[in-house]
Every structure is written in C-alpha cells, then in structure tokens.
Write a protein that holds these residues in place. Structure first.
Motif, mmCIF file in Angstrom:
data_model
loop_
_atom_site.group_PDB
_atom_site.id
_atom_site.type_symbol
_atom_site.label_atom_id
_atom_site.label_comp_id
_atom_site.label_asym_id
_atom_site.label_seq_id
_atom_site.Cartn_x
_atom_site.Cartn_y
_atom_site.Cartn_z
ATOM 1 N N MET A 72 -31.017 -46.815 -31.389
ATOM 2 C CA MET A 72 -31.749 -46.630 -30.217
ATOM 3 C C MET A 72 -32.829 -48.275 -30.021
ATOM 4 S SD MET A 72 -33.608 -44.786 -27.852
ATOM 5 C CE MET A 72 -33.040 -43.288 -28.759
ATOM 6 N N ASN A 73 -32.504 -48.699 -28.859
ATOM 7 C CA ASN A 73 -33.154 -50.020 -28.434
ATOM 8 C C ASN A 73 -34.538 -49.764 -28.146
ATOM 9 O OD1 ASN A 73 -32.667 -52.525 -28.671
ATOM 10 N ND2 ASN A 73 -30.926 -52.534 -26.968
ATOM 11 N N ASN A 74 -35.581 -49.878 -28.998
ATOM 12 C CA ASN A 74 -36.835 -49.650 -28.577
ATOM 13 C C ASN A 74 -37.588 -51.084 -27.981
ATOM 14 O OD1 ASN A 74 -37.134 -47.452 -31.033
ATOM 15 N ND2 ASN A 74 -37.993 -46.734 -29.047
ATOM 16 N N LEU A 75 -38.476 -50.507 -27.147
ATOM 17 C CA LEU A 75 -39.299 -51.548 -26.359
ATOM 18 C C LEU A 75 -40.092 -52.486 -27.278
ATOM 19 C CD1 LEU A 75 -39.807 -52.452 -23.571
ATOM 20 C CD2 LEU A 75 -41.487 -50.784 -23.495
ATOM 21 N N GLU A 125 -37.982 -46.760 -21.455
ATOM 22 C CA GLU A 125 -39.166 -46.646 -21.971
ATOM 23 C C GLU A 125 -40.224 -47.245 -21.108
ATOM 24 O OE1 GLU A 125 -38.731 -47.504 -26.267
ATOM 25 O OE2 GLU A 125 -40.975 -47.513 -26.273
ATOM 26 N N PHE A 161 -44.591 -46.461 -19.677
ATOM 27 C CA PHE A 161 -45.659 -47.340 -19.903
ATOM 28 C C PHE A 161 -46.213 -47.809 -18.573
ATOM 29 C CE2 PHE A 161 -44.130 -47.172 -24.259
ATOM 30 C CZ PHE A 161 -45.324 -46.961 -24.596
ATOM 31 N N TYR A 195 -37.714 -40.562 -26.305
ATOM 32 C CA TYR A 195 -37.609 -42.019 -27.124
ATOM 33 C C TYR A 195 -37.705 -41.822 -28.423
ATOM 34 C CZ TYR A 195 -36.593 -43.749 -22.655
ATOM 35 O OH TYR A 195 -36.010 -44.243 -21.329
ATOM 36 N N LYS A 196 -38.089 -40.572 -28.819
ATOM 37 C CA LYS A 196 -38.480 -40.319 -30.133
ATOM 38 C C LYS A 196 -39.574 -41.027 -30.663
ATOM 39 C CE LYS A 196 -34.647 -37.439 -30.064
ATOM 40 N NZ LYS A 196 -35.135 -36.805 -28.988
ATOM 41 N N LEU A 197 -40.567 -41.389 -30.045
ATOM 42 C CA LEU A 197 -41.645 -42.135 -30.489
ATOM 43 C C LEU A 197 -42.553 -41.374 -31.578
ATOM 44 C CD1 LEU A 197 -42.773 -44.415 -27.699
ATOM 45 C CD2 LEU A 197 -40.889 -44.919 -29.120
ATOM 46 N N ARG A 198 -42.952 -42.023 -32.489
ATOM 47 C CA ARG A 198 -43.515 -41.461 -33.671
ATOM 48 C C ARG A 198 -44.903 -41.220 -33.090
ATOM 49 N NH1 ARG A 198 -39.479 -43.901 -36.710
ATOM 50 N NH2 ARG A 198 -40.500 -45.864 -36.763
ATOM 51 N N PHE A 238 -49.102 -47.660 -29.945
ATOM 52 C CA PHE A 238 -47.898 -48.271 -29.366
ATOM 53 C C PHE A 238 -48.048 -50.027 -29.515
ATOM 54 C CE2 PHE A 238 -47.575 -44.147 -27.172
ATOM 55 C CZ PHE A 238 -46.750 -43.673 -28.079
#
Lengths: 326, 489
Positions: free
Chosen positions: A1-4, A156, A160, A258-261, A312
């Motif tokens: 997964m390409n996170n921001l 993502e 924001f 996005y499965k952000l924790r 974040f």
C-alpha cells in the motif's frame, strides 16, 4: 500500500484550510455594511476587530480603527494571520510544497490568485471597490474548489483535503454567526426591527444561505431560527452540523479504505461535537449563551486539528524522540 | 531568383550572424540545409506576431510557476528562465555523432570512478597524477572498495558543449554530481507546442517526453537486488532550493514522492519515509542534494538537509543512490583535462567530442605556452566553481594580466588555460528584431544498466548582445532544442 507522505498530508490539509479561510474572510468583509455598525447603528469599523478578537494585534500596528486601517489589516496586511493576503500566501506556500502531488491546474490557479493578491494596493480596498474585490476573491476560491473537485486524484490526499476544508468552514461559520448575531442583537434589544431585517438578510447572504433559509422558513426572520439554521441544518453546506458530519465521514473512510492506524482520538473529538449539536435545541443554546457555545465549538474543532497533527502529521517529531530514546 | 528575394518585413531579412557559426544558418564552410524549412517558416512570421506569442509564452511560464528562485536582500523571488521562442536545430547526422560521443564519455567516466575507488590502475600507470585524484576535495574515501550496481556511478550526466567557429562541438565541462536543467528542456518543448504548432508541423522533431520514465527505469534498476517493485523517491533540499521546480517536475514525471531529509529516517541501516501510516521502506533515491549535505554523520555535520545514517545504509547495500557518492572527482576542472586520455586508456578510442583545447599548467609545456600566450587565453583555477577567479586574457588589463602571471608562477598546478572559444550563435528574438546571440548546449545522459541520451538537451542563450555568458544567474535564457529525425533512406 502506497501511503501518503506525512508532510504532504499536512500541507494538503492546510492548503484546503487557507483557501477556505480566504473565502470566508472575503465573505465577512463583503457584508461590512452590516457588520461595521455598532450597537447604536453607527458605522464603527472597530466592531469587526473587536468581534474577531483581534484588538491587541490590531492596535499594536494601527492607531485608529478607521475603515482604511481595518480593511488594510484584514486584506493587505501580510503580517496579520487573519488577513486575506496571509491566507492566500499560506495556501500558495503549501501548494508549492505539494506541486508534485496536486494537479497542474490547481497550482496554476492558486499561483495566479497569489500574484493578483500580492499586487493589491490601497486603492483596491477603497470602499467603492471593496465589493468587487471581495467577489473576485470569493470566486477565485470557488474556482479553486471546482478545479480541485474536477482534477484532484482521489487517494488518501483527497480525504485530508476535505478534512481541512470542513474543519475550517465549520470554524468560520461559528465566527461569522458570532459576529453577526451579536452585532445585530447587540447588548440591548433593538428598537428598529426593519433595520434588523436588513442585517439578518445580510448575515444569511454572507453565508450564501438566504434562499435556503427561506425554503425552510418561508415567513419571518427570527434570530433563533437563523442561528439554528446556520448551526444545525443538515442540508445547508456551511452549517456546523453538516461540516461535522463530513469530517466524521472522512475520518471513517480514511480508516476503512486506507487502513490508517491513527485517527481514533480525532474521531472521539468529532463525536463529542456531533453529540453536543444533537443534544441541545437552539433556544436552549441561546438561553445558556450562544457566544460561549460557539467558543466551545471552536475549541473542540481545534482539538480535532491537534489530534490529526498528532496522529498523521506529527510523525517527524515522535520518530525523532523515539530515535533519541533508543 | 526573385521569388526568394527577402521581403522588407521578412523576419530574418536583416539578420547578420556576424562571422560566427550559426545554428540555423551554418558557417562559412558549410550551410545548414537541415534548417532550410524552419528558416523559411520563421521568415514568414511577422515581428508583431512572434513578439506577441513570445509574451504569451513568458506569461504562461510565470503562471505555471516554471521558475527558479532568486534571492534578493528581502525575500525569495520567483523568476522565469527567459525563454526564447526561436529554436535551435540539430541535424540527425550531427546528433548521431554527439550521442555516440556522450555515451563514450560517460562510459569512460564511470570506468574511471570504478578504478579510482578500487584498483587505481590509471594512477599506477601514470595517466593521471595521484594528487589530482586522491588529493581531490571531492574524492570520498567512504566509497573505497564499495561495489555499485552495474559499476554505474554517474547515473545522470550533463555535458556542457560549445560549438566553435568551425562548427565543431567541444566539451567545456562535465556535470556529474547533480546536474540540473532538464526540466526546462521538456517544458520549453511543451511551450513551443502550445505557442508555435505551425512552426513545428511535420518537421520530424525527436520527442523528449520520456525523460522521466528513462530516469525512473535507471533509478529502479539499481535498487537493492531481489526487490521487484522498488520504492523510489526524489530527495530534494526543499522548496527554497533554486532548482525546486525541477525537483517537482521530475518527481511528477517519475510518479514518485518528492521528499526532504526530514521525511526520511534511518533505522537498522535501512532508509524509511514517514507516511500517514507510519514508516515505509525506501529502496532507491534520486538525490538532488550534494555529497556534502547528504549525511551529517558521514560528511558535513552541520547539514540539516540530509539524512543521518544514510551513508551507512548505502554502504550496506540497503539503499541505492543516484548519482553515487564521490562522483565529483570525475567532473572536476583539473580532471577534465585528462578525460580524453582517460577515454583512450579505458576504451582505446579517441574522444569523439574533443575537449576545448586545454593547457595543463602543472605540466611544464602547458605552463610555458600559457605564459607566452596569456593575452589570448582564458585562465581558470581548477578548484573553483561558477566562474570565480577566471582571467579572460583578451579582455584583461595589463595589471590583471601581470597579476594572473604571478599567480600562475606561484602555483601552476592550480590552473588550466584555454583559448577563448568563439561560441556559435543562434537567431534570437530581441526587442528590436531577430539578432544573433551566443548559445551552448547541455545534453543529458541517463545510465543504469545502459546509457540513454535525451535527444538534444538544454540550449542556453546569452540574451545580452556580445556576451558569451549563458548562465541563468547572469541574464541567460534558454531555447527549445530540436533534434531532427533521420529522413535519409
């Protein structure tokens, strides 16, 4: 997964906020005819400064609250963080950081707006030109929204962006209501209802809500109804309730898609706001003190921002601390 | 023939190349038949028309923020690189030669770097003096014995070429650290396509749009082995760097995140970037930060731009860097003089693109010649960058020449000298019409497993009359560079 990249997320958030802020500043100044009147119906530019809570910063820089000084402070003053020039410049600085991420069209439009705002002179804020200028800025901000809606890639970063936009809008709506409501009702009940009508009309127009309000309330112009509409209406795009619901939805989607924790604390804060909005009637709020209620909302919105930063954007500082501790 | 008689309003009617080699008209010995159609089309344009389109282009560049930062006393100002709308044209035949010469050069430079960080054969064989290499400020002992993928050190090379009075291309300088300018090449082309589609139609101009993809391919190829889809980032010093626009441009073209030092962190000798969801590993870095600022632990400890520990991660083979660390020793002005000998030593070939004739003052013969011809030569200190400390013999006063002579005698090793090259000119739009202005050319070579050369490169133009200085900091501008496709059967 390409996170921001955390820094991009932060810049997107603030770019959205500053553009929204610039639009709202233009809206407030555009209805100066209403909001610059004091309790006795006289023109008094100090009212805007007072109600924005900018007294101290204003008088550090200007002797008297003349029309020219107040407009200079809120439009041209690059040192004033609540000026249009400041907001546009901050939006543009964030956009500059984001150029690899946002569409070329988004950047070009913000850059053109920035160049225009940078070139503003005192004559542009002269009273006969003010409405024209405010309209231009408002339209540029709306153009930005349109270009963003039509060109910004929906990953993502988009979420924001929406977080920034709706948090700022909710905050600005509470401020606008605060300024408007107390300018009109004042400390003493007014004796000129017809004059009040014009003012309420202007307040609703400043949030582009007059026609919508009329659809819900075909008759009358009760202050309570207006305040309730601006705060609670679920369909009015600038109401605090609608903005809070959007923020909540975006946070939920960030987690699910996005499965952000992170982000749980921000969700708790927004839940508090939603709970408060649904638990009290507007009559009750006004009775207990509208100003205090609006203040409380502003603080909770600011808490949401802090939690977002922490979860974040704040990775930089927390990581470094970890590194040093290890 | 009366039909080709220039009309009074012909844009090129009064054009005079003033004895220089001309990129659109050729030289005394050879004309430029490949540019005939372009000359014809240009001539047919009215001055007002081309002038208006030129102003449109400048406004668009500004609005798009295709700018570099200039620092004044008060603040940073965005400036556009002045863009001249009259293109510079290179024939297919000329380009075939240049391309081969650039590939040859980058191959030799990479062999040289591999050699000096391993066996040092070229030094032992006496081809290049040891102190010039090992004693060079840009020689990085941290690179000794380190194997880099495909033995490629210079993944991106910019070669500054000039064209002399006879029309011969010569290398003036190599840029093997963090060469810049390629974004203008691509943006200039886009601008020409928007503003002058009529001029370009049907000419067969070689495309340059794929630079970002070629770069990404090279930077991906060098990623640590076993990674099928490496995460690539572009590392920039940040938005206040004068070349920030280029960093944005390349990150976008490559589709990779543009990061700054503060976005990266090294843990257990691996590089990570900070995302909204925690740390994500980084495999390959196209870095636009010089060696000195890359890692405060390994190099300049005051650097706030770099990433502490990245050099160790690099040495362990956990992350790839392009360009490699320590390439500065190969593009040094003193080492430059030895590149033709390097090419011969490693490849057994003559340099396809000659250097500008250079006299090495550390060698007795070179010093003697320089002292005898001081008034005709350009004397350059080898350690300085950006044109500092240069004496232009033909323009210098008696005192300046005497001063230069004294410096030469005191420390000959610190100097090289070159004849003043009469740079070629190209028709250029000015307020008063089309006039000749001097140009150079910086082609770009990208090397991972193999070398690819972007057709053309950045043509810089001295916008002021009678100056050879094409640098953007001194009022230089740029032009679109057209390499024509080979149309011969």
């Amino acid at each position: 997964m390409n996170n921001l990249l955390a820094r991009y997320a932060e810049s997107i958030f603030w770019m959205a906020r500053y553009m929204e802020r610039a639009e709202n500043l233009a809206r407030i100044l555009d209805v100066h005819e209403t909001f610059s009147r004091d309790d006795h119906g006289f023109k008094n530019w100090h009212t805007i400064v007072k109600l924005n809570g900018d007294d101290q910063r204003f008088f550090e820089r200007y002797d008297i609250a003349s029309a020219e000084n107040v407009l200079r402070f809120y439009v041209l003053d690059a040192q004033n963080p609540t000026s249009i020039v400041f907001a546009v410049r901050a939006a543009r600085e964030n956009a500059r950081t984001l150029r690899p991420w946002i569409s070329t069209e988004m950047w070009a439009q913000i850059n053109v707006l920035y160049n225009k705002v940078q070139a503003l002179e005192v004559k542009d804020i002269a009273l006969p030109n003010l409405t024209h200028l405010c309209n231009e800025i408002k339209e540029a901000c709306q153009t930005h929204s349109g270009i963003t809606e039509g060109t910004f890639y929906r990953d993502e970063g988009w979420y924001f962006y929406r977080l920034g936009k709706f948090i700022e809008r909710a905050d600005q709506t509470t401020r606008l209501l605060d300024i408007g409501y107390f300018t009109i009702t004042g400390s003493t009940p007014t004796t000129r209802p017809s004059q009040d009508f014009i003012h309420w009309h202007a307040l609703l127009r400043s949030v582009a809500g007059y026609h919508a309000f009329r659809r819900v309330y075909p008759r009358g112009m009760a202050p309570t109804a207006i305040a309730g509409f601006i705060l609670y209406n679920e369909s009015f795009p600038r109401s605090v309730a609608l903005c809070a619901r959007e923020i909540n939805g975006v946070l939920t989607r960030l987690k699910s898609r996005y499965k952000l924790r992170g982000g749980s604390a921000a969700m708790e804060r927004i839940d508090e706001i939603l709970a408060a909005l649904s638990s009290r009637t507007i009559e009750r709020v006004i009775e207990d003190g509208l100003h205090e209620y609006l203040d409380w909302l502003q603080l909770r919105l600011s808490d949401v921002t802090s939690e977002l930063s922490h979860s974040f954007f704040g990775l930089a500082s927390s990581e470094e601390t970890q590194q040093q501790g290890a | 023939m009366t039909a080709t008689e220039p009309r009074p309003n012909d844009l090129l009617h009064r054009y005079d190349q003033a004895g220089f080699y001309d990129e659109l008209f050729g030289g005394r010995e050879q004309s430029a038949p490949h540019a005939a159609l372009i000359r014809e089309r240009l001539a047919a344009l009215a001055f007002d028309d081309i002038h208006r389109r030129s102003e449109d282009a400048a406004r668009e560049l500004y609005n798009l923020g295709i700018t570099f930062l200039v620092y004044s006393e008060q603040e940073a100002i965005d400036r556009i690189l002045p863009f001249d709308v009259i293109p510079r044209v290179i024939s297919a035949r000329e380009w075939t030669h240049l391309e081969a010469g650039i590939v040859q050069r980058v191959t030799a430079l990479n062999l040289f770097l591999r050699d000096i960080y391993h066996e040092r054969k070229i030094i032992r064989d006496g081809v290049i003096p040891e102190d010039l290499v090992i004693g060079n400020a840009n020689y990085r002992p941290q690179m000794i014995g380190l194997k880099v993928p495909f033995d490629t050190y210079i993944h991106i090379l910019g070669v500054d070429l000039v064209r002399d009075g006879a029309g011969v291309f010569r290398v003036l300088e190599d840029n093997g650290r963090v060469p810049s300018g390629v974004s203008y090449v691509v943006e200039n082309r886009h601008m020409m396509q928007r503003v002058f589609p009529d001029l370009m139609q049907g000419l067969g101009i070689r495309p340059i749009d794929n630079y970002g993809q070629k770069l990404l391919q090279a930077v991906s190829e060098i990623a640590p082995s076993g990674i099928s889809e490496p995460r690539v980032v572009l590392l920039s010093p940040g938005s206040y760097n004068s070349a920030y626009f280029e960093h944005i441009f390349l990150a976008r073209e490559m589709g990779v995140p543009l990061v700054e030092g503060r976005d990266l962190v090294v843990q257990d000798d691996r590089v990570y970037m900070k995302t909204t969801n925690g740390l994500a590993v980084v495999d390959s870095i196209y870095r636009r930060i010089g060696d000195d600022f890359l890692d405060p632990r390994a190099f300049n400890e005051d650097s706030l731009l770099g990433v502490p520990g990245i050099m160790e991660a690099y040495r362990k083979g956990n992350v790839a860097l392009a360009n490699a660390v320590g390439t500065g020793v190969a593009d040094d002005k003193a080492v430059y003089c030895y590149v033709p000998r390097m090419i011969k030593y490693y490849l057994g070939e003559e340099a396809l693109i000659p250097n500008v004739e250079t006299y090495i003052c550390r060698e007795a013969e070179g010093l003697a010649y320089t002292l005898d011809h001081l008034a005709e030569l350009v004397v350059k200190p080898v350690g300085e960058a950006g044109g500092y400390g240069i004496t232009l013999g033909p323009l210098a006063s008696k005192d300046e020449l005497a001063d230069c002579r004294a410096k030469l005698l005191a420390d000959p090793s610190n100097y090289i000298s070159q004849p003043m090259v009469p740079l070629s000119v190209c028709p250029t739009l000015t307020e008063s019409g089309v006039e000749p202005r001097h140009v150079d050319l910086r082609p770009f070579a990208v090397t991972g497993r193999q070398t690819w050369v972007l057709p053309g490169g950045l043509t810089r133009v001295a916008m002021r009359k009678n100056t050879f200085i094409v640098n953007s900091s001194q009022g230089g501008g740029s032009k679109d560079t057209w390499v024509l496709e080979d149309t011969s059967p």
